[in-house]
Scaffold this motif. Structure first.
Motif, mmCIF file in Angstrom:
data_model
loop_
_atom_site.group_PDB
_atom_site.id
_atom_site.type_symbol
_atom_site.label_atom_id
_atom_site.label_comp_id
_atom_site.label_asym_id
_atom_site.label_seq_id
_atom_site.Cartn_x
_atom_site.Cartn_y
_atom_site.Cartn_z
ATOM 1 N N ARG A 119 -8.148 12.738 -52.129
ATOM 2 C CA ARG A 119 -8.958 13.896 -51.743
ATOM 3 C C ARG A 119 -8.176 14.641 -50.675
ATOM 4 O O ARG A 119 -7.964 14.138 -49.576
ATOM 5 N N SER A 120 -7.738 15.823 -50.994
ATOM 6 C CA SER A 120 -6.843 16.546 -50.102
ATOM 7 C C SER A 120 -7.537 17.044 -48.850
ATOM 8 O O SER A 120 -6.899 17.422 -47.893
ATOM 9 N N PRO A 122 -1.092 9.430 -43.214
ATOM 10 C CA PRO A 122 -0.649 8.626 -42.067
ATOM 11 C C PRO A 122 0.160 7.388 -42.419
ATOM 12 O O PRO A 122 0.970 6.948 -41.612
ATOM 13 N N LEU A 123 -0.050 6.807 -43.596
ATOM 14 C CA LEU A 123 0.661 5.579 -43.940
ATOM 15 C C LEU A 123 1.906 5.836 -44.785
ATOM 16 O O LEU A 123 2.574 4.896 -45.202
ATOM 17 N N GLN A 124 2.214 7.099 -45.049
ATOM 18 C CA GLN A 124 3.442 7.414 -45.783
ATOM 19 C C GLN A 124 4.627 7.400 -44.820
ATOM 20 O O GLN A 124 4.528 7.853 -43.680
ATOM 21 N N ILE A 125 5.760 6.882 -45.297
ATOM 22 C CA ILE A 125 6.979 6.824 -44.491
ATOM 23 C C ILE A 125 7.976 7.827 -45.053
ATOM 24 O O ILE A 125 8.277 7.821 -46.244
ATOM 25 N N ALA A 132 2.576 10.477 -51.550
ATOM 26 C CA ALA A 132 1.347 10.418 -50.751
ATOM 27 C C ALA A 132 0.153 10.040 -51.618
ATOM 28 O O ALA A 132 -0.687 9.220 -51.234
ATOM 29 N N VAL A 133 0.084 10.641 -52.807
ATOM 30 C CA VAL A 133 -1.021 10.335 -53.725
ATOM 31 C C VAL A 133 -0.954 8.881 -54.175
ATOM 32 O O VAL A 133 -1.966 8.176 -54.228
ATOM 33 N N LEU A 155 -3.003 2.457 -52.626
ATOM 34 C CA LEU A 155 -2.628 1.130 -52.156
ATOM 35 C C LEU A 155 -3.454 0.654 -50.976
ATOM 36 O O LEU A 155 -3.345 -0.515 -50.588
ATOM 37 N N HIS A 156 -4.269 1.519 -50.385
ATOM 38 C CA HIS A 156 -4.976 1.121 -49.164
ATOM 39 C C HIS A 156 -6.383 1.723 -49.131
ATOM 40 O O HIS A 156 -6.734 2.588 -49.944
ATOM 41 N N ASP A 157 -7.182 1.252 -48.193
ATOM 42 C CA ASP A 157 -8.557 1.722 -48.038
ATOM 43 C C ASP A 157 -8.722 2.640 -46.831
ATOM 44 O O ASP A 157 -9.851 2.943 -46.435
ATOM 45 N N GLY A 158 -7.620 3.061 -46.245
ATOM 46 C CA GLY A 158 -7.693 3.891 -45.053
ATOM 47 C C GLY A 158 -7.937 5.347 -45.370
ATOM 48 O O GLY A 158 -8.393 5.705 -46.457
ATOM 49 N N PRO A 159 -7.611 6.237 -44.413
ATOM 50 C CA PRO A 159 -7.861 7.669 -44.611
ATOM 51 C C PRO A 159 -7.061 8.224 -45.778
ATOM 52 O O PRO A 159 -5.932 7.820 -46.028
ATOM 53 N N ARG A 160 -7.668 9.148 -46.512
ATOM 54 C CA ARG A 160 -7.019 9.768 -47.671
ATOM 55 C C ARG A 160 -6.020 10.830 -47.226
ATOM 56 O O ARG A 160 -6.130 11.408 -46.143
ATOM 57 N N ALA A 161 -5.064 11.107 -48.073
ATOM 58 C CA ALA A 161 -4.010 12.071 -47.751
ATOM 59 C C ALA A 161 -4.563 13.490 -47.732
ATOM 60 O O ALA A 161 -5.332 13.881 -48.604
ATOM 61 N N ARG A 162 -4.162 14.264 -46.759
ATOM 62 C CA ARG A 162 -4.433 15.699 -46.704
ATOM 63 C C ARG A 162 -3.127 16.389 -47.103
ATOM 64 O O ARG A 162 -2.218 16.522 -46.298
ATOM 65 N N LEU A 163 -3.057 16.794 -48.351
ATOM 66 C CA LEU A 163 -1.785 17.195 -48.937
ATOM 67 C C LEU A 163 -1.180 18.433 -48.283
ATOM 68 O O LEU A 163 0.030 18.516 -48.104
#
Length: 742
Positions: free
Chosen positions: A6-7, A71-74, A261-262, A267-275
């Motif tokens: 969800r962007s 936030p979790l993307q490197i 990012a998508v 892979l996780h349950d944290g905050p969704r990516a804001r593209l």
């Protein structure tokens, strides 16, 4: 756990010091150990200064990590950009490539501010994965040349041409270091307990130790002075060429980052990516990287998945790993300069091969998209990244056009069934099938189409007129819409339509039989056709069943005929024509054993009527049903007759409704007021259902089955006007909503 991206989702995960120390700090060390060899290897693979990879790793961690919408993307040196950057370095030099990176970052920021990042979701996955596969093959072939001791060329064909010469030259020191790195990288994840240490770090460390211990003659990492930054310079060349380079870097870096990012979100349950925010962060990182002479930056799924697997919870894992990389380069440069270039090439060789996913190929093959995938990958390998994507996009569009305009034509005797969109591209096949039909017969052309263009209408009409001139008859039967009929009246449709209005089995006869185009007959009709068109609606319904429903249900009914009926429910309901048991229970043939009568009554065994009792005994003792349902409904004529006392004395109806007198007594009992908001007759209908459940207990077969735990009783109430089904609570003559299945 899988989530849909969800962007516009916000970031709500708390990131206080305890969370950072417990989760993000350990994860940042894992990322640091992975990023160092990857960053050096990516830079070396393109001919860029090795420090450019380090600069981008630091900026990707600290700057992009701090601003990121994922936030979790490197982020760091872009793996998908290796082929592009190698070409830019060869064409413009590194200083000009840095300027192109800076300009690409500005373009990324502009794209992020416009909200265009959502378009990445509409790009065919076959094209994206084909592009990654092509890039992976290009990287692997180029790094294989380096492992053999040579210098990689700018294209796959050029590198393939170099391989025989490098093999003949026999630079066995480089081969040993590269092969050692490849072997460790492939085998290390299988080592129990030790696999938590990043495989790229172990591979490079082992190859370095091997080269040092055996004194292998290999080229090693040569880091320039950290203060000797390469400042960007304006590229020399045509404006069109430079603009194309900027756009290419921006688009590929953006695509890789957004897709990563998508994928990371899943892979996780944290905050969704804001593209959009992520794209602005990537652009900011590339502006700084270009200004400082760094490699183009993008988000990477390999590093991001390692981040999630290491337990990271916030963006601080990315930021801290950037800090550790900077510290390591400033303090431990001599140690890094011991690394053989062949070891880095071995790491990149495996990374490239892993971009070619066999599992992804199988999935795309199953979905009929492998051609697009293969064409894109082959185009990237042979011609270049942009050219390969254009090839894949062209094939994907052609396939989509074919699917959108394709129709199926099936001939069964004198019936021709056409499904899909009927346009000029498919009309030739239809006409060929129609011309094969024997002359002088009655032909039914059944159209299940959501679009019919003028060319198709003309072709059908010309064939029809010619066929009828030669003594045949043609009936055009339009099932979902009236495209042919409207075109015949000079009012053709212009846009595709949804199937509608209702399936014929779902609606009353009066609905579909009055629909224009339901049955279109020639002017001269046989007596049977006249009867079908104007006579008994049941006859037309039988004809409809024979033509449409029978072929669909025949396999199921054939099986039921062989094994006999095994219903699980006895369904007792009113004879009211508006109550359709299979409709309101979404059941089919063989599911319900039905008893229907006026008022859905269950006479006690002592009553004169024994038909209901016989059905109950047969259902319980012979069919072994596990449920008996009594279903009443709103606006029931029997209940109205009871309330008003309108049944004529001495009539069969009056005699039958005597079985409902206990329901009247129950209805007037002060302890069971029922549903106060319903009309009187409907409240009585609810009380009547509750009473019939009690009456069922008077039947010995029912009592014995309930005592044995093999039978349950349920009351239902159907609100006709609102198309709602309720359960009846017999203790209070009340209604309860149907619960959702667990």
């Amino acid at each position: 756990m899988s989530h849909h991206p969800r962007s516009n989702a916000g970031e709500h995960t708390p990131h206080g010091p305890p969370l950072v120390l417990k989760h993000d700090l350990p994860a940042s060390f894992v990322l640091f150990l992975i990023s160092i060899p990857l960053s050096l290897g990516i830079a070396h693979a393109t001919g860029a200064p090795l420090m450019a990879g380090i600069i981008s790793a630091v900026i990707g961690g600290v700057v992009v990590g701090a601003l990121s919408g994922a936030p979790l993307q490197i982020s760091g040196p872009g793996t998908g950009l290796v082929v592009i950057v190698a070409g830019l370095v060869a064409q413009f030099g590194w200083a000009a490539t840095a300027a192109i990176t800076l300009a690409a970052g500005v373009l990324q920021i502009a794209l992020g501010l416009t909200g265009i990042s959502r378009l990445v979701m509409s790009l065919s996955p076959a094209i994206v994965h084909g592009m990654l596969a092509g890039i992976g093959i290009s990287i692997a072939v180029g790094q294989l040349v380096v492992v053999l001791g040579g210098t990689a060329g700018s294209t796959v064909p050029a590198n393939l041409a170099l391989l025989p010469g490098e093999l003949a030259r026999g630079a066995w020191g480089s081969v040993a270091a590269g092969a050692a790195a490849i072997a460790v990288l492939l085998l290390w994840p299988r080592v129990p307990r030790l696999s938590v240490i990043p495989a790229p770090l172990v591979a490079v460390a082992f190859a370095t130790a091997l080269a040092f211990a055996l004194r292998l003659p290999v080229a090693r990492v040569d880091l320039p002075d950290s203060h000797a930054l390469v400042l960007p310079q304006v590229p020399q060349g045509g404006a069109g060429t430079i603009i194309a380079a900027v756009v290419t870097v921006a688009l590929v870096a953006s695509m890789e980052s957004l897709l990563s990012a998508v994928a990371t979100d899943r892979l996780h349950d944290g905050p969704r990516a804001r593209l959009d925010k992520e794209l602005v962060a990537q652009g900011t990182g590339n502006v700084l990287a270009g200004a400082l002479g760094g490699f183009p930056i993008s988000g990477g799924l390999a590093r991001s998945s390692a981040n999630v697997a290491a337990g990271a919870k916030t963006r601080y894992a990315a930021i801290l790993q950037g800090v550790w990389i900077a510290v390591a380069v400033l303090a431990f440069s001599p140690a890094l300069e011991l690394i053989p270039l062949a070891a880095l090439a071995g790491v990149l060789f495996v990374v490239g091969l892993r971009l070619v996913s066999v599992q992804r190929m199988r999935t795309l093959w199953q979905h009929g998209e492998f051609v697009v995938y293969a064409a894109t990958a082959l185009g990237v390998v042979l011609f270049g990244l942009l050219e390969g994507v254009v090839v894949g996009l062209a094939i994907a569009l052609l396939r989509a056009l074919y699917r959108l305009t394709h129709c199926s034509v099936r001939v069964e005797g004198n019936r021709v069934c056409v499904r899909g969109s009927l346009v000029f591209l498919g009309v030739g096949r239809l006409v060929r099938e129609l011309r094969r039909l024997p002359l002088g017969r009655t032909v039914v052309l059944e159209l299940h189409v959501d679009y019919l263009d003028h060319a198709s209408y003309e072709a059908i009409n010309d064939w029809r007129e010619g066929y009828e001139r030669l003594g045949g008859r043609v009936r055009v039967d339009e099932v979902h819409d009236t495209w042919y009929d409207r075109a015949n009246q000079g009012k053709p449709g212009r846009r595709k339509t949804l199937p509608g209005p209702l399936p014929r089995w779902f609606a009353p006869w009066s609905h579909w039989q009055s629909t224009p185009g339901a049955v279109t007959l020639p002017a001269q009709r046989s007596s049977a056709e006249q009867l079908l068109a104007e006579g008994d609606p049941m006859l037309r319904g039988m004809h409809e069943f024979e033509q449409r429903s029978a072929p669909l249900v025949r396999p199921f009914l054939h099986e039921l005929a062989l094994r006999g009926q095994r219903p699980q429910q006895l369904f007792i309901t009113c004879a009211d024509s508006r109550v359709v048991p299979n409709l309101i229970t979404t059941s089919g043939p063989g599911d319900l054993f039905c008893v229907r009568n006026i008022g859905n009554l269950v006479p006690t065994p002592s009553a004169e009527d024994s038909s209901v009792g016989a059905a109950i005994e047969y259902a319980v003792e012979i069919l072994n049903v596990n449920t008996i349902v009594v279903c009443g409904h709103s606006d029931c004529g029997a209940m109205k007759a009871l309330v008003k006392g309108s049944a004529a004395r001495g009539s069969h109806l009056h005699s039958w409704l005597r079985n409902a007198e206990p329901s009247l007594i129950r209805f007037h009992a002060p302890t069971a007021p029922g549903c106060a908001d319903l009309p009187v007759a409907d409240r009585l209908a609810v009380a009547n259902v509750a009473q019939q459940l009690d009456n069922l207990l008077a039947h010995p077969s029912v009592r014995e089955a309930i005592a044995a735990g093999t039978l349950t009783l349920k009351g239902m109430y159907f609100d006709i006007s609102n198309a709602r089904v309720y359960l009846v609570d017999p203790d209070r003559n009340g209604l309860e909503p149907v619960p959702s299945p667990a």
